[in-house]
Design a protein around this motif. Structure first.
Motif: not given
Ligand SMILES: Cc1ncc(COP(=O)(O)O)c(C=O)c1O
Length: 390
Positions: A67-74, A94-96, A140-146, A171-176, A196-199
Motif C-alpha cells: 500500500g502507500s502512506g495514504t492507506m495509513g490514513w484509511d 495538503y496532507f493534513s 498531527i502531520t509531522h512534516v506537511d510535504t506540501s 502522527v502522519d510521519s510519512v515525510c519525517a 517506504s519511499q521517503k526517509g
Molecule cells: C505527509 C504525507 N502524508 C501522506 C502522504 C501520502 O503518502 P503516499 O503518497 O505514499 O500515499 C504523503 C505523500 O507524499 C505525505 O507526504
C-alpha cells in the motif's frame, strides 16, 4: 554485491527519493515464497527494526504491508476510530487535509484547526480546542510535504496530555520518519503511519504503521466491525505477529521484494555507517546548507519566517517561493534538462508560487554523492538564466 544503477535523473523531490544501490539490489531479490523460512526471518527483523526507528517498545504493534502512506490514513480512520467519533486535525496543508478527508470517508467527524499555508496551529490553539470539546484523537502531520512545515510533535503531545489525556495522538510521519526525531514511547504517541519511499529510503509501495497499546485495546473493544475487508486490523495483526515470530501466516500476499529492500535500508539506518541520531543531524545539516544557500540567492521559503526561527521547518525538504516574475516553467523543466527533478507546489492556496526540494535519505546523509551541491549549483544557474530573460 555487484550492481550499478541505470543512468537516471537525480530525484530530489520530497519523496519518492533516490534509493541506495544496496537497497535497490535487494529490491531485485530472486523470487521467494512469502511463507519461506528465510523470508519470514527477514520480515521478522523488519518489524522489530521499525519499532527501533521510532523508539517504540515491544508493546507497540508494527505493520508493514502493500500500500502507500495514504492507506495509513484509511487504516487509522476505519480501525482506530468509529463512525461518529470526533477528531481534531491540526492543519498544516495538503496532507493534513487529506487525513481529514480520509476520516470523513468512514463517517468520522474531523474538526480542522486551520492554519494558513506555511504555518501551523499554535499550542494555545490546540489546548483551547481540546478544552471546548472532547476529541477521540488529534491528528498531527509531522512534516506537511506540501509546505515543509514541521510540527513539534513532542510539544503537541504534551499539550494534549495536559488538557485531555484520554485523547489519542496520531502522527502522519510519512515525510519525517528517519529524517526528523520521533520518539513514540517518550513522547506518548498512540499511532505513527509512514511509507517506504521517503526517509526510509526504499521504493514506494509499503504502508507502514506503529500502533500503540491504547489504540490496539480500543480496536479490540470496538462495538461496530470496521467497514473494510483488506484494511481490517483483525486480519493483519495475527499475520504481523506470526511474521515477527519468524513463522508464516497469510492474509494477502506481502510484497516480498519491498520487504527485502526495507530490511536492507533499516539495517543501514540502525547499524550505520552512521547512527540514527547522526543521520538526523546530517539531514539537518543538508537542510541548513540548502536553506542558507537559498537565502543567499534571495529566495524565500514558504514556511513562515517566525516559524523557521522556532524549528518549524523540516529537515528533509524545503518549499521555496519563486523569485518575482518567475514561474514553474522557468525553473522545473530547466532543472530536469540538467538531470535534476524537483517538485512543484501543491498547496491549494499557492501551488503556483513555489517549488519543493527533497533532501532526505542518501542524498542528505551520503555527502560523497554531492547531490545537495549539484542541486544548488544548477538552481543558481537556472535562476540566473531565467531572470536574465525577464
Ligand atoms: C505527509 C504525507 N502524508 C501522506 C502522504 C501520502 O503518502 P503516499 O503518497 O505514499 O500515499 C504523503 C505523500 O507524499 C505525505 O507526504
Amino acid at each position: 554485491m555487484t550492481f550499478e544503477q541505470a543512468p537516471h535523473k537525480l530525484l530530489m523531490i520530497p519523496g519518492p527519493i533516490e534509493v541506495a544501490d544496496d537497497v535497490l539490489y535487494e529490491n531485485a531479490h530472486p523470487a521467494v515464497a512469502h511463507v519461506a523460512p528465510e523470508f519470514c526471518q527477514v520480515y521478522s527483523e523488519v518489524l522489530k527494526n521499525l519499532r527501533k526507528v521510532v523508539y517504540a517498545s515491544d508493546k507497540v504493534q508494527p505493520l508493514a504491508i502493500a500500500g502507500s502512506g495514504t492507506m495509513g490514513w484509511d487504516m487509522t480512520a476505519v480501525n482506530a476510530l468509529q463512525p461518529g467519533e470526533e477528531v481534531l486535525v491540526l492543519e498544516t496543508g495538503y496532507f493534513s487535509d487529506g487525513y481529514a478527508d480520509a476520516m470523513r470517508a468512514y463517517g468520522v467527524k474531523p474538526t480542522v484547526l486551520e492554519a494558513p499555508a506555511g504555518q501551523r496551529p499554535s499550542l494555545d490553539q490546540v489546548k483551547d480546542a481540546l478544552k471546548q470539546k472532547k476529541y477521540r484523537a488529534v491528528t498531527i502531520t509531522h512534516v506537511d510535504t506540501s509546505t515543509g512545515v514541521l510540527t513539534d510533535v513532542k510539544a503537541v503531545a504534551e499539550a494534549v496530555r495536559e488538557v485531555s489525556p484520554e485523547t489519542f495522538i496520531f502522527v502522519d510521519s510519512v515525510c519525517a520518519v528517519a529524517s526528523e526525531e520521533l520518539r513514540f514511547d517518550d513522547w506518548g504517541i498512540d499511532l505513527v503511519l509512514t511509507g517506504s519511499q521517503k526517509g526510509l529510503g526504499c521504493p514506494p509501495g509499503l504502508s507502514i504503521m506503529l500502533i500503540g497499546p491504547r489504540v490496539v485495546k480500543a480496536f479490540e473493544e470496538r462495538k461496530t466491525p470496521p467497514a473494510t475487508y483488506y484494511l481490517n486490523w483483525k486480519h493483519w495483526f495475527p499475520v504481523m505477529k506470526a511474521y515477527e515470530a519468524a513463522s508464516p501466516a497469510y492474509f494477502g500476499t506481502p510484497p516480498t521484494n519491498l520487504i527485502y529492500a526495507l530490511h536492507r535500508s533499516l539495517k543501514t539506518i540502525l547499524e550505520g555507517p552512521v547512527s540514527l541520531e547522526e543521520r538526523i543531524k546530517l539531514t539537518k545539516q543538508a537542510s541548513d546548507k540548502i536553506k542558507n544557500a537559498l537565502t543567499e540567492m534571495g529566495l524565500k521559503q514558504l514556511v513562515d519566517p517566525e516559524l523557521q526561527k522556532n524549528n518549524g521547518a523540516a529537515n528533509g525538504m524545503t518549499a521555496v517561493r519563486y523569485p518575482n516574475g518567475l514561474k514553474a516553467p522557468d525553473v522545473l523543466p530547466k532543472m530536469a534538462q540538467r538531470g535534476i527533478v524537483l517538485g512543484a507546489g501543491i498547496h491549494k492556496d499557492c501551488k503556483d508560487q513555489y517549488f519543493r526540494i527533497g533532501h532526505m535519505g542518501v542524498s542528505a546523509v551520503d555527502t560523497s554523492r554531492g547531490d545537495i551541491d549539484k542541486v544548488l549549483r544548477n538552481l543558481k544557474e537556472v535562476l540566473s538564466e531565467s531572470s536574465q530573460k525577464l
